[in-house]
Motif scaffolding. Sequence first.
Motif, mmCIF file in Angstrom:
data_model
loop_
_atom_site.group_PDB
_atom_site.id
_atom_site.type_symbol
_atom_site.label_atom_id
_atom_site.label_comp_id
_atom_site.label_asym_id
_atom_site.label_seq_id
_atom_site.Cartn_x
_atom_site.Cartn_y
_atom_site.Cartn_z
ATOM 1 N N MET B 168 0.835 -1.202 0.000
ATOM 2 C CA MET B 168 0.000 0.000 0.000
ATOM 3 C C MET B 168 0.870 1.253 0.000
ATOM 4 O O MET B 168 0.573 2.223 -0.689
ATOM 5 C CB MET B 168 -0.859 0.045 1.268
ATOM 6 C CG MET B 168 -2.060 -0.821 1.265
ATOM 7 S SD MET B 168 -2.945 -0.678 -0.246
ATOM 8 C CE MET B 168 -3.077 1.093 -0.352
ATOM 9 N N ARG B 170 3.823 1.569 -1.193
ATOM 10 C CA ARG B 170 4.396 1.771 -2.523
ATOM 11 C C ARG B 170 3.357 2.308 -3.500
ATOM 12 O O ARG B 170 3.647 3.157 -4.345
ATOM 13 C CB ARG B 170 4.976 0.451 -3.042
ATOM 14 C CG ARG B 170 6.323 0.128 -2.415
ATOM 15 C CD ARG B 170 6.948 -1.059 -3.084
ATOM 16 N NE ARG B 170 6.189 -2.269 -2.817
ATOM 17 C CZ ARG B 170 5.964 -3.237 -3.708
ATOM 18 N NH1 ARG B 170 6.428 -3.143 -4.928
ATOM 19 N NH2 ARG B 170 5.282 -4.304 -3.367
ATOM 20 N N ALA B 171 2.121 1.797 -3.377
ATOM 21 C CA ALA B 171 1.061 2.263 -4.279
ATOM 22 C C ALA B 171 0.792 3.748 -4.065
ATOM 23 O O ALA B 171 0.691 4.523 -5.022
ATOM 24 C CB ALA B 171 -0.218 1.449 -4.056
ATOM 25 N N ASP B 174 3.433 5.894 -5.494
ATOM 26 C CA ASP B 174 3.344 6.003 -6.946
ATOM 27 C C ASP B 174 2.268 6.997 -7.376
ATOM 28 O O ASP B 174 2.501 7.838 -8.233
ATOM 29 C CB ASP B 174 3.014 4.630 -7.553
ATOM 30 C CG ASP B 174 4.237 3.977 -8.167
ATOM 31 O OD1 ASP B 174 5.323 4.546 -8.020
ATOM 32 O OD2 ASP B 174 4.087 2.910 -8.786
ATOM 33 N N ASP B 175 1.074 6.879 -6.837
ATOM 34 C CA ASP B 175 -0.038 7.711 -7.286
ATOM 35 C C ASP B 175 -1.120 7.709 -6.212
ATOM 36 O O ASP B 175 -1.907 6.769 -6.122
ATOM 37 C CB ASP B 175 -0.601 7.162 -8.605
ATOM 38 C CG ASP B 175 -1.589 8.128 -9.250
ATOM 39 O OD1 ASP B 175 -2.259 8.869 -8.510
ATOM 40 O OD2 ASP B 175 -1.682 8.131 -10.481
ATOM 41 N N GLU B 177 -3.818 9.477 -5.768
ATOM 42 C CA GLU B 177 -5.224 9.554 -6.186
ATOM 43 C C GLU B 177 -5.713 8.213 -6.708
ATOM 44 O O GLU B 177 -6.825 7.769 -6.393
ATOM 45 C CB GLU B 177 -5.401 10.631 -7.258
ATOM 46 C CG GLU B 177 -5.451 12.021 -6.659
ATOM 47 C CD GLU B 177 -5.607 13.087 -7.730
ATOM 48 O OE1 GLU B 177 -6.205 12.799 -8.776
ATOM 49 O OE2 GLU B 177 -5.116 14.202 -7.505
ATOM 50 N N ALA B 178 -4.881 7.568 -7.524
ATOM 51 C CA ALA B 178 -5.259 6.252 -8.025
ATOM 52 C C ALA B 178 -5.380 5.263 -6.881
ATOM 53 O O ALA B 178 -6.237 4.379 -6.893
ATOM 54 C CB ALA B 178 -4.243 5.763 -9.055
ATOM 55 N N ALA B 179 -4.529 5.422 -5.863
ATOM 56 C CA ALA B 179 -4.605 4.525 -4.706
ATOM 57 C C ALA B 179 -5.926 4.731 -3.971
ATOM 58 O O ALA B 179 -6.541 3.778 -3.502
ATOM 59 C CB ALA B 179 -3.432 4.775 -3.765
ATOM 60 N N GLN B 180 -6.371 5.979 -3.906
ATOM 61 C CA GLN B 180 -7.660 6.255 -3.270
ATOM 62 C C GLN B 180 -8.799 5.590 -4.022
ATOM 63 O O GLN B 180 -9.713 5.041 -3.426
ATOM 64 C CB GLN B 180 -7.912 7.761 -3.272
ATOM 65 C CG GLN B 180 -7.417 8.460 -2.050
ATOM 66 C CD GLN B 180 -7.926 9.867 -2.043
ATOM 67 O OE1 GLN B 180 -7.632 10.643 -2.932
ATOM 68 N NE2 GLN B 180 -8.700 10.212 -1.054
ATOM 69 N N LEU B 181 -8.712 5.665 -5.349
ATOM 70 C CA LEU B 181 -9.753 5.031 -6.156
ATOM 71 C C LEU B 181 -9.776 3.533 -5.946
ATOM 72 O O LEU B 181 -10.784 2.886 -6.169
ATOM 73 C CB LEU B 181 -9.503 5.307 -7.637
ATOM 74 C CG LEU B 181 -10.112 6.543 -8.237
ATOM 75 C CD1 LEU B 181 -10.106 6.434 -9.724
ATOM 76 C CD2 LEU B 181 -11.519 6.763 -7.730
ATOM 77 N N SER B 182 -8.631 2.988 -5.550
ATOM 78 C CA SER B 182 -8.581 1.561 -5.276
ATOM 79 C C SER B 182 -9.026 1.255 -3.850
ATOM 80 O O SER B 182 -8.923 0.130 -3.400
ATOM 81 C CB SER B 182 -7.161 1.029 -5.489
ATOM 82 O OG SER B 182 -6.728 1.323 -6.790
ATOM 83 N N ALA B 184 -7.895 2.890 -0.968
ATOM 84 C CA ALA B 184 -6.917 3.117 0.091
ATOM 85 C C ALA B 184 -7.087 4.515 0.680
ATOM 86 O O ALA B 184 -7.157 5.495 -0.049
ATOM 87 C CB ALA B 184 -5.506 2.966 -0.461
ATOM 88 N N ASN B 185 -7.137 4.592 2.006
ATOM 89 C CA ASN B 185 -7.167 5.873 2.693
ATOM 90 C C ASN B 185 -5.722 6.374 2.778
ATOM 91 O O ASN B 185 -4.971 5.972 3.645
ATOM 92 C CB ASN B 185 -7.764 5.703 4.083
ATOM 93 C CG ASN B 185 -7.774 6.987 4.865
ATOM 94 O OD1 ASN B 185 -7.313 8.023 4.379
ATOM 95 N ND2 ASN B 185 -8.277 6.931 6.072
#
Lengths: 245, 290
Positions: B168, B170-171, B174-175, B177-182, B184-185
């Motif tokens: 998480m 690392r994600a 990386d990005d 906003e994209a992590a939030q869409l996945s 992740a808080n």
Amino acid sequence: MSLLQLEGVSKKFGQVVVGEAITFQLMQGDAVGIVGPNGAGKTSLFGMISGDISPDSGVISFEGENVARLSPAKRARAGIGRTYQVPRPFEHMTVFENALVAAQQGARARGHKSYDIAFGALERTGLGPLANRPAGSLTLLHRKRLELARALSTSPRVLLLDEIAGGLTDLEVNELTTIIRSLRADGIAVLWIEHVVRALLSTVDRLICLASGVVVADGEPKEVLASDAVRFVYLGGKRIDEDAS
Amino acid sequence: MIWLNIVIQGALVGGFYALFACGLSLMFGVLKVINLAHGDMAVVAGYAAVFLAPRLHLPELWSFLVVVPVFALVGYVVQRTLIQKSIDRDPFTTLLVTFGLSVVIENLLLEVYSANGQTVNIGSLIGRSWHPASIIYVSYVSLGVLAAAVLVLLALQLFLSKSGLGRMIRAVADDQEAAQLSGANYRHIFGIAAAIAFATVALAGIAYGMMTQFAPTSGGVNLLFAFEVVVIGGIGSLWGTLVGGIALGIAQQFGAHINLSYQILAGNILFLLVLAVRPQGLFGRKNAVS
């Protein structure tokens, strides 16, 4: 009960109106296309549904609950999946890890279950053989598929697809629409922004046309495309010029 | 033999540099925050070991058992409140806020503990060393710090590459906003990354106090070394941080051998050489620079 419902959703960035009393609803298993000229507010609409942008006013209900003030992460967990127009994979991770993050965070799955979900999403989007490749090395088609796989891994009830067919060849578009139709057959509702109208028409059974943040038409795809309002937006006079500037 | 000794002594100091720099690297790599208070926080950890641990009837040598977890907790809270607020405003605000933090910490320490030098008292261990050959003395403390650095970096590497939480981090790096869409808080993930960074800086601060004297103003020069280590090793690479630390240590020992006043200069020259020849650092990815 509708799955996703927008009521009077409005948003302005300074003087630019990206949403003006947008109202529509989506039932479970619906596939709805969104068309409209550049700058019509299509991507902003997705931003408001997924939580990247907070609307100035209006209600966004998902499964009967108002989600307009929830964080993007909470909405993803609730079942709203989204792909970006320009794919944004986690470039320094493998394809599989990209999907795994979404399965563990978005679908709240643990251990083997999360692996199954992630791998299932990759298989479904044809990325199975590339699972161990670094995501940063993928081509455009594969990046678009990864966007889809990552959204799928969150176990969504509704998928927001932002120009997923843009920039692809006809053959690639066909492969993607086949995948999207199969998702729909599984009961996932699809809301799809697309300029490749042919791809849309092969998949959706309803079309919404946005222009300057206003819903100008909503209904049967052929009727919408033939309607005066949409013809005016795309072909006629002043309104397009304003949008272009 | 002299040269071998330079390399050994440099590597020993380098272990400390790597331990000290990995928190800075993590904060920058994940949160994109340049923590200008990094050095001062290490100094605070040193003072905590000297003045607070004895109150808990804990030998100063073992003070890290308390100080490190407390720092991790403080790191999470500071991230979720002060630093997150400044990230939300604009990236440059974080520079101002951490700089302000640095000034406040330094002056508070001066006010409370005066400018006198302090050391973490570890008893007779300080003088002991291993003596493998004529002029080579390997201090047990320095060896312990080097071992701690390798262990911490190894643990961090494993944590980031193998665990779900590490993935998480690392994600999000990386990005976000994209992590939030996945789902992740990212604020929570940022908090955890900051907690780890604070924990490592606490360990480094206590190690520093064991090896040498420190004062409220010691943070600044060490922060400079930490920046050099991260740049030499390459941003975002933990092994790069270790190699960068050792390279800087050896360069400094080499300079000191020629003339004692060249110690820091030699490190800076290595730093500039790496910047000129390989700006992404020894282990850095090319696109990390852009």
